[in-house]
Design a protein around this motif. Sequence first.
Motif, mmCIF file in Angstrom:
data_model
loop_
_atom_site.group_PDB
_atom_site.id
_atom_site.type_symbol
_atom_site.label_atom_id
_atom_site.label_comp_id
_atom_site.label_asym_id
_atom_site.label_seq_id
_atom_site.Cartn_x
_atom_site.Cartn_y
_atom_site.Cartn_z
ATOM 1 N N ARG A 77 68.097 50.561 18.741
ATOM 2 C CA ARG A 77 68.475 50.272 17.356
ATOM 3 C C ARG A 77 67.239 50.098 16.471
ATOM 4 N NH1 ARG A 77 73.302 48.978 15.489
ATOM 5 N NH2 ARG A 77 74.072 48.672 17.611
ATOM 6 N N ARG A 78 66.215 49.415 17.007
ATOM 7 C CA ARG A 78 64.985 49.232 16.228
ATOM 8 C C ARG A 78 64.305 50.574 15.962
ATOM 9 N NH1 ARG A 78 62.008 43.934 18.967
ATOM 10 N NH2 ARG A 78 63.706 42.445 18.589
ATOM 11 N N PHE A 79 64.308 51.434 16.985
ATOM 12 C CA PHE A 79 63.695 52.754 16.797
ATOM 13 C C PHE A 79 64.425 53.535 15.716
ATOM 14 C CE2 PHE A 79 63.764 57.300 17.680
ATOM 15 C CZ PHE A 79 62.404 57.588 17.586
ATOM 16 N N MET A 80 65.752 53.481 15.717
ATOM 17 C CA MET A 80 66.521 54.220 14.718
ATOM 18 C C MET A 80 66.193 53.739 13.313
ATOM 19 S SD MET A 80 68.373 56.609 16.045
ATOM 20 C CE MET A 80 69.452 56.916 14.653
ATOM 21 N N LYS A 81 66.070 52.425 13.145
ATOM 22 C CA LYS A 81 65.736 51.881 11.828
ATOM 23 C C LYS A 81 64.349 52.336 11.382
ATOM 24 C CE LYS A 81 68.584 47.676 12.042
ATOM 25 N NZ LYS A 81 68.556 46.182 12.109
ATOM 26 N N ALA A 82 63.377 52.281 12.325
ATOM 27 C CA ALA A 82 62.012 52.684 11.989
ATOM 28 C C ALA A 82 61.938 54.167 11.654
ATOM 29 C CB ALA A 82 61.075 52.367 13.153
ATOM 30 N N LEU A 111 53.739 60.651 21.971
ATOM 31 C CA LEU A 111 54.028 60.735 20.534
ATOM 32 C C LEU A 111 54.696 62.066 20.192
ATOM 33 C CD1 LEU A 111 50.784 59.175 18.989
ATOM 34 C CD2 LEU A 111 53.089 58.207 18.970
ATOM 35 N N LEU A 112 54.188 63.151 20.787
ATOM 36 C CA LEU A 112 54.782 64.464 20.521
ATOM 37 C C LEU A 112 56.232 64.521 20.991
ATOM 38 C CD1 LEU A 112 52.022 67.114 21.374
ATOM 39 C CD2 LEU A 112 53.297 66.902 19.230
ATOM 40 N N PHE A 113 56.481 63.992 22.187
ATOM 41 C CA PHE A 113 57.845 64.025 22.724
ATOM 42 C C PHE A 113 58.789 63.239 21.817
ATOM 43 C CE2 PHE A 113 61.340 62.429 25.325
ATOM 44 C CZ PHE A 113 61.771 63.589 25.952
ATOM 45 N N VAL A 114 58.389 62.038 21.413
ATOM 46 C CA VAL A 114 59.251 61.199 20.580
ATOM 47 C C VAL A 114 59.508 61.865 19.222
ATOM 48 C CG1 VAL A 114 59.398 58.993 19.352
ATOM 49 C CG2 VAL A 114 58.590 59.045 21.722
ATOM 50 N N VAL A 115 58.447 62.378 18.581
ATOM 51 C CA VAL A 115 58.596 62.974 17.253
ATOM 52 C C VAL A 115 59.429 64.247 17.318
ATOM 53 C CG1 VAL A 115 57.347 64.086 15.354
ATOM 54 C CG2 VAL A 115 56.483 61.954 16.345
ATOM 55 N N LEU A 116 59.115 65.120 18.279
ATOM 56 C CA LEU A 116 59.855 66.380 18.391
ATOM 57 C C LEU A 116 61.310 66.140 18.787
ATOM 58 C CD1 LEU A 116 57.183 68.629 20.160
ATOM 59 C CD2 LEU A 116 58.025 68.865 17.818
ATOM 60 N N ALA A 117 61.531 65.189 19.717
ATOM 61 C CA ALA A 117 62.904 64.884 20.133
ATOM 62 C C ALA A 117 63.715 64.343 18.960
ATOM 63 C CB ALA A 117 62.891 63.885 21.279
ATOM 64 N N SER A 118 63.075 63.525 18.119
ATOM 65 C CA SER A 118 63.760 62.998 16.940
ATOM 66 C C SER A 118 64.013 64.100 15.905
ATOM 67 C CB SER A 118 62.925 61.877 16.307
ATOM 68 O OG SER A 118 62.686 60.845 17.237
ATOM 69 N N TRP A 119 63.042 64.999 15.765
ATOM 70 C CA TRP A 119 63.156 66.074 14.781
ATOM 71 C C TRP A 119 64.288 67.044 15.116
ATOM 72 C CZ3 TRP A 119 60.769 71.329 14.959
ATOM 73 C CH2 TRP A 119 60.921 71.999 13.746
ATOM 74 N N VAL A 120 64.395 67.425 16.388
ATOM 75 C CA VAL A 120 65.447 68.385 16.776
ATOM 76 C C VAL A 120 66.744 67.680 17.152
ATOM 77 C CG1 VAL A 120 63.717 70.027 17.608
ATOM 78 C CG2 VAL A 120 64.803 68.461 19.232
ATOM 79 N N LYS A 121 66.765 66.338 16.998
ATOM 80 C CA LYS A 121 67.955 65.542 17.348
ATOM 81 C C LYS A 121 68.375 65.800 18.804
ATOM 82 C CE LYS A 121 69.810 65.056 12.664
ATOM 83 N NZ LYS A 121 68.600 65.563 11.989
ATOM 84 N N LEU A 122 67.380 65.653 19.700
ATOM 85 C CA LEU A 122 67.638 65.893 21.125
ATOM 86 C C LEU A 122 68.717 64.957 21.650
ATOM 87 C CD1 LEU A 122 66.772 67.334 23.761
ATOM 88 C CD2 LEU A 122 65.089 65.518 24.088
ATOM 89 N N TYR A 123 68.627 63.677 21.273
ATOM 90 C CA TYR A 123 69.628 62.691 21.681
ATOM 91 C C TYR A 123 70.452 62.282 20.467
ATOM 92 C CZ TYR A 123 66.954 62.351 25.990
ATOM 93 O OH TYR A 123 66.322 62.656 27.168
ATOM 94 N N THR A 124 71.729 62.062 20.687
ATOM 95 C CA THR A 124 72.608 61.632 19.596
ATOM 96 C C THR A 124 72.308 60.183 19.243
ATOM 97 O OG1 THR A 124 74.340 60.834 21.090
ATOM 98 C CG2 THR A 124 74.420 63.169 20.453
ATOM 99 N N VAL A 125 72.803 59.765 18.081
ATOM 100 C CA VAL A 125 72.620 58.377 17.657
ATOM 101 C C VAL A 125 73.220 57.424 18.691
ATOM 102 C CG1 VAL A 125 73.233 56.664 15.903
ATOM 103 C CG2 VAL A 125 72.562 58.979 15.211
ATOM 104 N N ARG A 126 74.396 57.770 19.206
ATOM 105 C CA ARG A 126 75.046 56.930 20.207
ATOM 106 C C ARG A 126 74.167 56.793 21.458
ATOM 107 N NH1 ARG A 126 80.484 55.718 21.197
ATOM 108 N NH2 ARG A 126 81.163 57.227 19.639
ATOM 109 N N GLU A 127 73.544 57.889 21.881
ATOM 110 C CA GLU A 127 72.685 57.851 23.067
ATOM 111 C C GLU A 127 71.449 56.988 22.827
ATOM 112 O OE1 GLU A 127 73.683 62.155 25.189
ATOM 113 O OE2 GLU A 127 72.165 62.049 23.608
#
Length: 524
Positions: A511-516, A487-503
């Motif tokens: 796509r489902r994760f991006m919507k959620a 959970l920490l990895f997913v939240v922190l990676a999303s917060w700092v935009k570790l991966y681009t939207v395209r990635e």
Amino acid sequence: MENNQFKHAMRGAWVLSLGALIAKILSAVYRVPFQNLVGDTGFYVYQQVYPLYGIGMTFALSGFPVFVSKLVAEAPDFEAKAAVTHRARVIMTWLGVGMFAALELGAGLIAKLMADPGLTPLIQSVGLMFLTMPLLSTARGYFQGTFDMTKTAVSQVVEQVIRVAVILLAAWFAVQGGWDVYKMGTWAMSGAFFGGLGALLVVWPAYHRVFRKRRFAFSGFDQYAQLMTRFVREGGAITLFAAMLILLQLVDSFTVTRGLVASGVTPAAAKALKGVYDRGQPLVQLGLVVATSFSASLLPALTRAVAQDRRTAFRRTARQLVHFNFGLSLAAAAGLIALMPAVNRLLFGSTAETPALRMYALSIVLVALINADNAILQSLNHLRVTAYALAAGFLVKLISTEWFTFRHGTLGAAFSTVLSLTVIFVVLHFALPSVLRGFDPRAFNLRLCFVVGVMSVVVHVVATHMPFATRGDALILLVVTITLGVLLFVVLASWVKLYTVREVLTIPFGRRFMKAWRKLTQHH
């Protein structure tokens, strides 16, 4: 028409990847109950000889079938495909019989070089599997070359299921019947032969239908010599790289026990210590399954970009491949290092040699990066540099292992593996196109270190406040901390935009994760 062929090839690639994934998971998971049944010394006996099986498995599963499929795909028509398959089978037969004879006749010498003559019957048992290798690897290669991936995938899973069943049955009968560890190991290693027979039963009917009425005239020594040269240059490079970790484990089989005994450890204690050290191998395998699970979806796009000379798409896809492999492997390794005492207790019943296993876990990051770099270089048809890199790493491992083991025990042996993998990675990394080694404007590595660093510290702190005296305690600790870490990895990676939207969109369910995530952030 071309688009339909591409879709058909991609479906086949996914089927083959799924079969390989199931086979890898089975190959890693069975060792935990096996070690619990036979103990550290029994595990040592099995693991000493396992690299010999692993090399044969690589030949039959992922090395020569890939090369044969390339030969078949290059052939212009059905007659040419059948002819080149026949010639490949002849060469593979000579190779298989030669390796079988070498192991049967040289088993005693190999066992002495491993500092344990009792391993002789195990080595001879492994030799039997090389009799199934020629037809199995040729048939798999033919079907892969004609884009029929299902038979290869099913045969992989059947082979591993039968092999694992034989191994665990051998361990159970050994415990019930009071067998010595060498008799147990001999029967366990026979699982490779029975698994190969099971896989042959899957591919043989279809292969026989294609070739049963065909007769092939001798095509001359020149054609066989040319094909043999390609087998060595191209097939050898693919096969040896697929067997990279197994080759390093093979060096361990010849050096670690010797180094421990030379340092003053008794032979019996050295065997048990080597068995504990070998616990790291299934842990690394499982970590790599997690770390490289998404990257398989990018390989077809990488190959297609090269074929169509689309440089921007190639650079973008190559960078995505490295980002996924590096990010997930670093997270898996960091989590495993932080939780190694509990993992060791839960899976193997003790916390012995935890520092060595932590060192060994660094292999996950290096192998994931090596695989990404190798995929990029192979898509560019740069095969020679991968052979040089592997040779350099193997040489470092061969020279350093016994000395490091003598000075620092199993921790030194693990360090020699990490050192040799580092050498391979450095050689491959500097062989990449300069545009992939240049400055990253998104500072991906910096963001990744922040995410993994915070995750590791939090998980470690929580783990230190949850003592574990039993396996039940260790299980509760791991469920809590792994859930928290993910959970920490997913939240922190999303917060700092570790991966681009395209990635993110390239991964399954991205796509489902991006919507959620968008709904969650908008709500807050």
